[in-house]
Design an enzyme around this catalytic site. Structure first.
Site, short mmCIF file in Angstrom:
data_model
loop_
_atom_site.label_atom_id
_atom_site.label_comp_id
_atom_site.label_asym_id
_atom_site.label_seq_id
_atom_site.Cartn_x
_atom_site.Cartn_y
_atom_site.Cartn_z
CG ASP A 269 -1.89 -1.18 1.20
OD1 ASP A 269 -2.23 -1.65 0.10
OD2 ASP A 269 -2.27 -1.65 2.29
CE LYS B 176 2.32 -2.59 -4.32
NZ LYS B 176 2.01 -2.16 -2.95
N GLY C 226 -4.62 -4.26 -3.79
CA GLY C 226 -5.58 -3.21 -4.15
C GLY C 226 -4.75 -2.00 -4.54
CG HIS C 227 -1.92 -2.19 -7.00
ND1 HIS C 227 -1.00 -2.76 -7.82
CD2 HIS C 227 -1.73 -2.74 -5.78
CE1 HIS C 227 -0.27 -3.63 -7.12
NE2 HIS C 227 -0.70 -3.64 -5.89
CD GLN D 80 0.61 -8.91 -2.40
OE1 GLN D 80 1.25 -9.60 -3.18
NE2 GLN D 80 -0.63 -8.58 -2.63
P1 GDP Z 1 -0.75 0.27 -3.57
O1 GDP Z 1 -1.37 -1.00 -3.09
O2 GDP Z 1 0.72 0.32 -3.29
O3 GDP Z 1 -1.05 0.58 -5.01
O4 GDP Z 1 -1.38 1.44 -2.70
P2 GDP Z 1 -2.95 1.60 -2.31
O5 GDP Z 1 -3.68 2.06 -3.51
O6 GDP Z 1 -3.44 0.40 -1.62
O7 GDP Z 1 -2.85 2.71 -1.20
C1 GDP Z 1 -2.31 3.97 -1.45
C2 GDP Z 1 -3.38 5.02 -1.09
O8 GDP Z 1 -2.77 6.28 -1.00
C3 GDP Z 1 -4.46 5.15 -2.13
O9 GDP Z 1 -5.66 5.53 -1.49
C4 GDP Z 1 -3.96 6.28 -3.02
O10 GDP Z 1 -4.99 6.98 -3.69
C5 GDP Z 1 -3.29 7.16 -2.00
N1 GDP Z 1 -2.12 7.92 -2.49
C6 GDP Z 1 -1.14 7.50 -3.33
N2 GDP Z 1 -0.20 8.46 -3.47
C7 GDP Z 1 -0.60 9.50 -2.71
C8 GDP Z 1 -0.03 10.79 -2.43
O11 GDP Z 1 1.03 11.16 -2.91
N3 GDP Z 1 -0.75 11.59 -1.57
C9 GDP Z 1 -1.93 11.20 -1.01
N4 GDP Z 1 -2.53 12.03 -0.17
N5 GDP Z 1 -2.48 10.00 -1.27
C10 GDP Z 1 -1.82 9.16 -2.10
P1 IMO Z 2 -0.98 -4.22 -2.17
O1 IMO Z 2 -0.52 -4.83 -3.48
C1 IMO Z 2 -0.94 -4.57 2.15
C2 IMO Z 2 -1.03 -8.63 3.81
C3 IMO Z 2 -2.26 -9.08 4.56
C4 IMO Z 2 -1.62 -10.05 5.54
C5 IMO Z 2 -0.53 -10.70 4.72
C6 IMO Z 2 -0.91 -12.04 4.13
O2 IMO Z 2 -2.27 -3.49 -2.27
O3 IMO Z 2 0.13 -3.45 -1.55
P2 IMO Z 2 -2.50 -12.75 2.12
O4 IMO Z 2 -3.96 -12.51 1.90
O5 IMO Z 2 -1.61 -12.21 1.08
O6 IMO Z 2 -2.19 -14.19 2.44
O7 IMO Z 2 -2.17 -11.95 3.50
O8 IMO Z 2 -0.22 -9.79 3.69
N1 IMO Z 2 -1.29 -8.12 2.44
C7 IMO Z 2 -1.20 -6.84 2.09
N2 IMO Z 2 -0.97 -5.74 2.82
N3 IMO Z 2 -1.11 -4.46 0.83
C8 IMO Z 2 -1.30 -5.56 0.07
O9 IMO Z 2 -1.32 -5.52 -1.28
C9 IMO Z 2 -1.42 -6.81 0.70
N4 IMO Z 2 -1.65 -8.07 0.26
C10 IMO Z 2 -1.54 -8.86 1.34
O10 IMO Z 2 -2.87 -8.01 5.20
O11 IMO Z 2 -0.99 -9.33 6.58
MG MG Z 3 -2.92 -1.62 -1.83
#
Ligand code: GDP
Ligand code: IMO
Ligand code: MG
Length: 428
Positions: A15, A18, A42-43, A226
């Site tokens: 999270d 990416k 969840g990207h 991840q």
């Molecule tokens: P990922 O799994 O690495 O793709 O990241 P996620 O999408 O799960 O979580 C990142 C969260 O931060 C999302 O809600 C994005 O919209 C938000 N986000 C990403 N970059 C920025 C930033 O530079 N500033 C702010 N405020 N939010 C951001």
């Molecule tokens: P993105 O790609 C954050 C965590 C789960 C748990 C552990 C194992 O959005 O960054 P799993 O279901 O993979 O067997 O769970 O890994 N986890 C993540 N945490 N971002 C993710 O994906 C994750 N995918 C799995 O919360 O601790």
């Molecule tokens: Mg994510």
């Protein structure tokens, strides 16, 4: 000239942002390729205020005329993938051409049931906090060499044979060990066949598509899910996911040689979060952690769970730089830190009174290390409107330069908000 490959890898616990980094770099990419994990990811991508969350589709799907590849190393939940595709199609946003590797494994309904049953059976302190998406059990079958692959969904006879074998074993496990109801063969078989029909137009050879692209001089971006600290080999085992998010995992999954990779872009949040259980040295369980969660909107993009929050851990980041070979940092969510008086940053740890400069690989040490913080001066102005490095307040620039100094790696991208437009590029 032959094209080159960039890898986008999570440098922390997932999270990091990416999805938004892949999207921000998307205009110069021709082929986007997801390399591991499954619908546990969840990207998030936000363009002109409109939000898209990709779980299985690569984050480049919004770009017209490009190719999106799902590699052998991904575990695919077809139900989820087809839902994602339908949602994009309904909005007219399925702009890229999709290729799904026939060798990618399928997350079957029993994998999800087993994932949740196993998690439920783990005692206090032993829970991993999985996403319940069947990821671990699907990879178990892959490595036990009994998994069902996407290509199997296209061959009725093969599917029947493999499913019969699997279901015998899984039903016995579900009933005897987890007190669950057995699953009916016909129902799953029909469902799996219908998935095969729906996915057939997309099935291809990931490695070949990428190689042909590279031969034509195209730019490839490998998208990890991840993060490094959730890696099965290099993360905080056993509190990890069941795949290899590290950059090397991209070559393994997509069938390309490591010499084709020219850049490894480590995505780093300006602070730290973790969702699920396990070591998190810089976690702040008090008011500051809550403040970061509220300001950063730190709730899981897949499960909606509140993320644990804390401060930037440079010792863990140096570890991520090492195990991934990170050559470039994309620093996200710097805007979330605006308005703070001071920003604690962890530079090293203490363990039993001794200083540790490196993130330890020992699981017991990981649980017990205490961060050594340095306090950084904060900035008061909102940086969301900044579009160049020079426009950032001096303290924010110093924060970025401090990260560069501590890691030896340039920060080439800075996120000052979640929207595609809220990106500062520096020599990228
Ligand atoms: P990922 O799994 O690495 O793709 O990241 P996620 O999408 O799960 O979580 C990142 C969260 O931060 C999302 O809600 C994005 O919209 C938000 N986000 C990403 N970059 C920025 C930033 O530079 N500033 C702010 N405020 N939010 C951001
Ligand atoms: P993105 O790609 C954050 C965590 C789960 C748990 C552990 C194992 O959005 O960054 P799993 O279901 O993979 O067997 O769970 O890994 N986890 C993540 N945490 N971002 C993710 O994906 C994750 N995918 C799995 O919360 O601790
Ligand atoms: Mg994510």
């Amino acid at each position: 000239m032959r094209g080159t490959i960039d890898v986008v890898v999570g440098a922390q616990w997932g999270d990091e942002g990416k999805g938004r980094v892949v999207d921000a770099l998307g205009a110069r990419v021709d082929i986007f390729a997801r390399y591991q994990g499954g619908a546990n990811a969840g990207h998030t991508v936000i363009v002109d205020g409109k939000k898209y969350v990709f779980h299985l589709l690569p984050s480049g799907m919004l770009y017209s005329g490009k190719t999106c590849v799902i590699g052998n190393g991904v575990v695919i939940d077809p139900e989820q993938l087809l839902t994602e595709l339908r949602e994009l199609q309904a909005q007219g946003k399925d702009r890229a051409t999709l290729v799904i590797s026939g060798a990618a494994h399928v997350v079957m309904p029993y994998h999800k049931i087993i994932d949740r049953a196993q998690e439920g059976a783990r005692g206090m302190g032993k829970k991993i906090g999985t996403t319940g998406r069947g990821i671990g059990p699907a990879y178990v079958d892959k490595y036990a060499r009994c998994g069902i692959r996407v290509e199997d969904l296209l061959d009725e006879a093969v599917l029947r044979e493999k499913l019969e074998q699997n279901l015998d074993e899984k039903n016995s496990l579900l009933m005897k060990l987890y007190d669950e109801e057995p699953l009916a063969f016909d129902e799953i078989f029909d469902l799996a066949l219908s998935w095969g029909g729906a996915l057939a137009p997309y099935v291809g050879d990931a490695s070949l598509v990428i190689d042909e692209g590279l031969s034509e001089g195209r730019g490839v971006l490998m998208e990890g899910a991840q993060g490094t600290m959730l890696d099965i080999d290099h993360g905080t085992y056993p509190f990890v996911t069941s795949s290899s998010p590290v950059a090397g995992g991209g070559c393994v999954s997509l069938g390309v040689g490591p010499l084709s990779v020219s850049r490894v872009i480590g995505v780093v949040k300006a602070y730290c979060t973790r969702v699920g259980e396990g070591p998190f040295p810089t976690e702040d369980t008090g008011a500051d952690g809550e403040m970061l969660r509220a300001r950063g909107g730190e709730y899981g993009a897949t499960t909606g769970r509140p993320r644990r929050c804390g401060w930037l851990d440079l010792a863990a980041l140096r570890y991520a730089v090492r195990v991934n070979g990170i050559s470039s940092i994309a620093l996200t969510k710097l805007d979330v830190l605006s308005g703070l008086d001071g920003i604690p940053v962890c530079k090293a740890y203490e363990l039993d009174g001794k200083r540790l400069d490196h993130f330890p690989t020992n699981a017991g040490f990981q649980q017990n290390i205490v961060p050594v913080y340095e306090h950084h001066e904060g900035w008061k102005t909102d940086i969301a409107p900044c579009r160049t490095f020079g426009e950032l307040p001096a303290q924010a620039r110093q924060y970025v330069e401090f990260i560069e100094k501590q890691t030896g790696i340039p920060v080439n991208l800075i996120g000052v908000g979640p929207d595609r437009s809220q990106t500062i590029l520096r020599d990228f």
